[in-house]
Write an enzyme that holds these catalytic residues in place. Structure first.
Site, mmCIF file in Angstrom:
data_model
loop_
_atom_site.group_PDB
_atom_site.id
_atom_site.type_symbol
_atom_site.label_atom_id
_atom_site.label_comp_id
_atom_site.label_asym_id
_atom_site.label_seq_id
_atom_site.Cartn_x
_atom_site.Cartn_y
_atom_site.Cartn_z
ATOM 1 C CB ILE A 1 -0.902 -0.005 1.222
ATOM 2 C CG1 ILE A 1 -1.640 -1.455 1.286
ATOM 3 C CG2 ILE A 1 -1.810 1.152 1.326
ATOM 4 C CD1 ILE A 1 -2.574 -1.471 2.553
ATOM 5 C CG HIS A 2 3.347 2.174 -2.847
ATOM 6 N ND1 HIS A 2 4.021 2.713 -4.085
ATOM 7 C CD2 HIS A 2 2.971 1.089 -3.353
ATOM 8 C CE1 HIS A 2 4.067 2.076 -4.821
ATOM 9 N NE2 HIS A 2 3.295 1.155 -4.755
#
Lengths: 168, 130
Positions: A13-14
């Site tokens: 998740i970025h």
């Protein structure tokens, strides 16, 4: 659940996921499927904390993720829109082996590690990765490398994989 | 001594540190790292290495560019919480100038607040847009 993106990305998740794909696809849920992270609540919390407000995050083991993704939506309500993330091709393939129907897989980021060679700017692979890509292709999955919407999409087909294999 | 690590996407951190040195002269104990070409865990290793490499007794601060991103994850996964090292997001030039200017004079908690205040003040509409 309605799978709007299945993505292989070792950053999980970025920004590319939450902002890039998130603004485009408006997911209700990001499902991070990883045995390692699921069994470490602190790590799971760290990844979950980076999601945009309003987007739910579930960190599940591969088995739990497969069970959740196999559920057939019922009732009148719209099923939640889901971005599925795994950290490796092997994990994505494992989900498929566990009965998750996947027709398209986005290869977002696989960074350099020992023994891996660069196939594309954000894609480093070894023979094991190529073997899994081939297995996914044989099962009819459309594999495409693309970091964010609007970026160049590169189809990972047999000929590209063969040319890579020759360089390893 | 409070040491700083600027961890960002691309070369943002390196360029900010370079500009701080252009303005104030070389700043010891202020390093820049990038997540470029690294997975979340590889970037976390960079943070862990920086934490372990601080001078004996030195406190630390980590600056990141974006709260929701791989730098944020990596900073935490790299051990900042266990080491008691604050992580400040939204790094800009004013924050780093504040860090370099006051880190010898203020206790870390006050320094953190000063840095955040200076960073926020630097975000403003100037000129005709006011």
């Amino acid at each position: 659940m309605k799978l709007v993106l299945a993505r292989i990305d070792d950053r999980f998740i970025h920004g590319q996921v939450t902002v890039g794909w998130g603004q485009w696809l408006r997911p209700d849920l990001i499902l991070l499927a990883s045995d390692d992270i699921a069994e470490d609540p602190w790590q799971a919390r760290v990844y979950a904390s980076t999601a945009a407000p309003g987007t739910e995050v579930s960190v599940l083991s591969l088995g739990e993720a497969a069970a959740a993704l196999r559920q057939v939506p019922g009732g009148d309500r719209e099923p939640p829109r889901v971005i599925l993330l795994t950290g490796s091709p092997a994990d994505m393939h494992a989900l498929m082996s566990l009965g998750v129907p996947l027709s398209r897989v986005n290869v977002g980021g696989m960074h350099f590690a020992a023994g891996k060679q660069q196939l594309l700017p954000s894609l480093y692979v070894d023979r094991d990765d190529l073997a899994v890509f081939r297995a996914l292709l044989r099962q009819g999955v459309r594999l495409a490398a693309q970091t964010v919407p609007g970026a160049r999409e590169v189809l990972l087909d047999d000929s590209l994989l063969a040319s890579m294999e020759a360089r390893l | 001594m409070i040491e700083g690590l600027v961890l960002t996407h691309g070369a943002i951190g390196a360029e900010l540190v370079k500009v701080v040195a252009m303005i104030l002269g070389p700043v010891a104990g202020l390093a820049a790292e990038t997540n470029e070409g690294r997975s979340a865990l590889q970037t976390a290793d960079v943070v862990a290495t920086w934490l372990a490499g601080r001078a004996p007794g030195a406190e630390g601060l980590v600056f990141i560019d974006e709260h929701g991103g791989s730098c944020a994850s990596a900073a935490r996964l790299g051990g900042t919480e266990a080491a008691g090292v604050p992580v400040l997001s939204g790094v800009n030039l004013a924050m780093l100038l504040a860090f370099a200017t006051w880190r010898e004079d203020l206790p870390r908690a006050e320094l953190v607040q000063r840095i955040v205040d200076q960073g926020r003040k630097a975000v403003a509409v100037v000129g005709a847009g006011r």
